[in-house]
Write a protein that holds these residues in place. Structure first.
Motif, PDB file in Angstrom:
ATOM      1  N   SER A   8       0.830  -1.209   0.000  1.00 32.13           N
ATOM      2  CA  SER A   8       0.000   0.000   0.000  1.00 32.13           C
ATOM      3  C   SER A   8       0.861   1.254   0.000  1.00 32.13           C
ATOM      4  CB  SER A   8      -0.936  -0.009   1.215  1.00 32.13           C
ATOM      5  OG  SER A   8      -0.196  -0.088   2.428  1.00 32.13           O
ATOM      6  N   ARG A   9       1.986   1.224   0.699  1.00 33.87           N
ATOM      7  CA  ARG A   9       2.860   2.391   0.713  1.00 33.87           C
ATOM      8  C   ARG A   9       3.571   2.560  -0.629  1.00 33.87           C
ATOM      9  NH1 ARG A   9       3.980   5.212   5.029  1.00 33.87           N
ATOM     10  NH2 ARG A   9       6.211   5.495   4.612  1.00 33.87           N
ATOM     11  N   TRP A  12       1.290   4.374  -2.818  1.00 32.95           N
ATOM     12  CA  TRP A  12       1.270   5.805  -2.526  1.00 32.95           C
ATOM     13  C   TRP A  12       2.521   6.491  -3.071  1.00 32.95           C
ATOM     14  CZ3 TRP A  12       4.540   8.988   0.291  1.00 32.95           C
ATOM     15  CH2 TRP A  12       4.101  10.323   0.348  1.00 32.95           C
ATOM     16  N   ASP A 281       4.263   0.668   8.546  1.00 31.86           N
ATOM     17  CA  ASP A 281       2.931   1.190   8.254  1.00 31.86           C
ATOM     18  C   ASP A 281       2.451   1.958   9.472  1.00 31.86           C
ATOM     19  OD1 ASP A 281       0.659   1.734   6.841  1.00 31.86           O
ATOM     20  OD2 ASP A 281      -0.021  -0.350   6.672  1.00 31.86           O
ATOM     21  N   MET A 316      -3.006   0.075   6.279  1.00 33.29           N
ATOM     22  CA  MET A 316      -3.673   1.360   6.190  1.00 33.29           C
ATOM     23  C   MET A 316      -4.527   1.464   4.927  1.00 33.29           C
ATOM     24  SD  MET A 316      -4.483   4.285   7.356  1.00 33.29           S
ATOM     25  CE  MET A 316      -3.457   4.486   8.805  1.00 33.29           C
ATOM     26  N   ALA A 317      -4.129   0.778   3.868  1.00 38.20           N
ATOM     27  CA  ALA A 317      -4.914   0.814   2.627  1.00 38.20           C
ATOM     28  C   ALA A 317      -6.335   0.311   2.852  1.00 38.20           C
ATOM     29  CB  ALA A 317      -4.238  -0.023   1.543  1.00 38.20           C
ATOM     30  N   ALA A 320      -8.198   3.038   5.185  1.00 34.02           N
ATOM     31  CA  ALA A 320      -8.454   4.355   4.599  1.00 34.02           C
ATOM     32  C   ALA A 320      -9.926   4.588   4.277  1.00 34.02           C
ATOM     33  CB  ALA A 320      -7.583   4.555   3.358  1.00 34.02           C
ATOM     34  N   ILE A 323     -11.763   5.553   7.387  1.00 29.83           N
ATOM     35  CA  ILE A 323     -11.440   6.907   7.836  1.00 29.83           C
ATOM     36  C   ILE A 323     -12.114   7.944   6.944  1.00 29.83           C
ATOM     37  CG2 ILE A 323      -9.559   8.559   8.163  1.00 29.83           C
ATOM     38  CD1 ILE A 323      -7.754   6.194   8.873  1.00 29.83           C
ATOM     39  N   ARG A 324     -12.086   7.701   5.639  1.00 33.14           N
ATOM     40  CA  ARG A 324     -12.692   8.651   4.700  1.00 33.14           C
ATOM     41  C   ARG A 324     -14.211   8.700   4.827  1.00 33.14           C
ATOM     42  NH1 ARG A 324      -8.695  11.990   3.683  1.00 33.14           N
ATOM     43  NH2 ARG A 324      -7.036  11.194   2.330  1.00 33.14           N
ATOM     44  N   ARG A 329     -13.232  13.703   7.296  1.00 33.03           N
ATOM     45  CA  ARG A 329     -12.026  13.100   6.739  1.00 33.03           C
ATOM     46  C   ARG A 329     -12.179  12.744   5.266  1.00 33.03           C
ATOM     47  NH1 ARG A 329      -7.364  13.766   9.622  1.00 33.03           N
ATOM     48  NH2 ARG A 329      -7.996  14.050  11.768  1.00 33.03           N
ATOM     49  N   LEU A 334      -5.264  11.600   5.950  1.00 35.26           N
ATOM     50  CA  LEU A 334      -5.878  10.510   6.713  1.00 35.26           C
ATOM     51  C   LEU A 334      -5.557  10.666   8.192  1.00 35.26           C
ATOM     52  CD1 LEU A 334      -5.059   7.448   4.420  1.00 35.26           C
ATOM     53  CD2 LEU A 334      -7.351   8.271   4.999  1.00 35.26           C
ATOM     54  N   ASP A 381      -2.742  10.855   1.707  1.00 34.35           N
ATOM     55  CA  ASP A 381      -2.804   9.449   2.090  1.00 34.35           C
ATOM     56  C   ASP A 381      -1.494   8.942   2.685  1.00 34.35           C
ATOM     57  OD1 ASP A 381      -5.394   9.298   1.268  1.00 34.35           O
ATOM     58  OD2 ASP A 381      -4.991   8.248  -0.610  1.00 34.35           O
TER      59      ASP A 381
END
Length: 443
Positions: A8-9, A12, A281, A316-317, A320, A323-324, A329, A334, A381
């Motif tokens: 996921s990172r 990004w 992460d 976190m992916a 997310a 959170i959104r 948010r 995030l 993100d």
């Protein structure tokens, strides 16, 4: 060439800058006290062969991003003469680190040799964060030293066998991210997760970010030793104490309920300890001071939350979207604030108790990372407004730097928070029964 899912990172990092150029680079710098030209080239080649991450490139495939890992290859070693002072050497290293990588399909590691004479030479490696984190930098130092020493002495290097490689971790993370997050996360992230307002406007948060770093005031070795004693007494870690102290120092600014992101190394499994790659992460952790807890009580809460979160680890992916879903948010970062406490590299093999490399052929050079800056077009993100980087030092104290988004946060506010945070750590370690609400009256 083999293809694997991207983490996921990594996805990004791929999308962070629209043109693909990125200076989010990790340094691995050596002073070659004794220079053996053949051994340097052979050790670099062996290092690349040992770690898949150093042979990795990132590519778009449809709507997703994937890793390509080549079966062979090497890192070209460029050379240049250098006759400057120690200060000029630091500037040269930082300039080298500021050379961008093309993340859209380009190589993610480069090497350069600064020739300072027939013997004293400096070897600089720059590795993009997409394939290297702080822990990995220590591994690359350890492995290169062992390989260089072995090549110079014409013996076999004594290094642990690698049970897993970075693509193995990425595949596991991708599979986990495809699953439904445990219900615990839905309840946790639906509990408010309020925005932090600091300096800029929402319009500013929609613009490209320019991240700058400033040094955190040093925490003396005596305070760090007291913190270690508290950690042992409370059956927690210095990292958890630092996290709670950072959260407490922000309460007078942002209010009694906030959420911060804690960087986790994700190396709890022994077979991951020697894996080079960006495994780190962020874990969202609530800080709740509405009932005026003491600092000791807050540390226990933070420790319990982190333990629970790790037991239910979800990338976190996958978090997310939860959170959104919070209207506050739906845009912006995030996580507004993150904390990263990286143990000193004495925890890695190949170093003595003072943190020095155990090899007479090589010495470590530690660049002044608090002097760096970089940009990110789509930062929400991957970065927030503030990122506290705490680092135990070889002298026993704690240093580090605060990374802040200067497009949103005024420099004056960032410097004030940097000073207040480390002062809070010292105050709470000295008086753990102090209530978090009393901190605002201490400065």
């Amino acid at each position: 060439m083999h293809e694997f899912p991207a983490t996921s990172r990594q996805r990004w990092y791929f999308d962070a800058n629209t043109d693909g150029w990125s200076t989010l680079n990790v340094p691995v710098i050596f002073d070659l006290v004794e220079y053996h030209e053949r051994a340097v080239h052979a050790a670099l080649q062996a290092l690349v062969e040992r770690h898949d991450a150093l042979r990795t490139t990132l590519h778009r495939r449809g709507v997703d991003v994937v890793q390509h890992v080549s079966t062979g290859g090497e890192v070209p070693l460029t050379e240049e003469s250098f006759t400057g002072t120690s200060s000029e050497l630091q500037n040269t290293i930082l300039s080298f680190l500021d050379e961008p990588f093309q993340v859209h399909g380009g190589a993610l590691v480069r090497a350069r040799l600064l020739r300072r004479g027939t013997q004293a030479n400096v070897l600089m490696l720059s590795v993009h964060h997409a394939v290297c984190d702080g822990w990995s930098a220590g591994l690359l130092q350890r492995d290169f030293v062992a390989l260089y020493q072995a090549e110079a002495q014409q013996v076999e290097a004594a290094l642990p066998a690698l049970e897993l490689q970075f693509p193995d971790y990425a595949t596991w993370e991708w599979q986990l991210a495809c699953e439904e997050p445990p219900g615990f996360w839905r309840q946790w992230l639906a509990s408010g997760h309020p925005r932090m307002r600091l300096g800029g406007t929402e319009a500013a948060e929609g613009r490209p970010g320019v991240f700058r770093s400033i040094p955190l005031p040093a925490i003396p070795a005596e305070t760090a030793k007291d913190m270690d004693s508290l950690a042992a007494e409370w059956r927690t870690t210095p990292a958890n104490i630092v996290t709670a102290a950072v959260g407490s120092s922000l309460v007078p600014v942002f209010g009694k309920r906030l959420t911060i992101g804690v960087f986790a190394g994700n190396r709890e499994q022994p077979e991951l300890l020697d894996v080079v790659g960006d495994l780190a992460d962020r874990i969202p952790i609530p800080i709740d001071a509405t009932d005026t807890p003491t600092f000791g009580e807050l540390v226990k809460r933070v420790s319990g939350c982190l333990a629970h979160a790790r037991d239910n680890y979800t990338p976190m992916a996958a978090l997310a979207p939860l959170i959104r879903a919070n209207p506050e948010r739906s845009a912006g970062p995030l996580l507004d604030v993150t904390v990263n406490y990286l143990p000193h590299r004495t925890r890695l093999h190949g170093r003595d108790t003072a943190g020095h490399l155990e090899c007479g052929l090589v010495a470590e050079i530690d660049p002044a990372l608090e002097l760096r800056s970089f940009r990110a077009d789509r930062w929400g993100d991957g970065f927030g407004l503030l990122d506290f980087q705490h680092r135990p030092q070889a002298d026993g104290g704690i240093g580090g730097y605060l990374l802040y988004n200067s497009a949103v946060v005024p420099e004056e506010s960032a410097r004030e928070l940097a000073a207040t945070t480390n002062a809070a750590i010292a105050r709470f370690v000295a008086e753990p029964a102090l209530r978090v609400s009393e901190l605002a009256t201490s400065f």
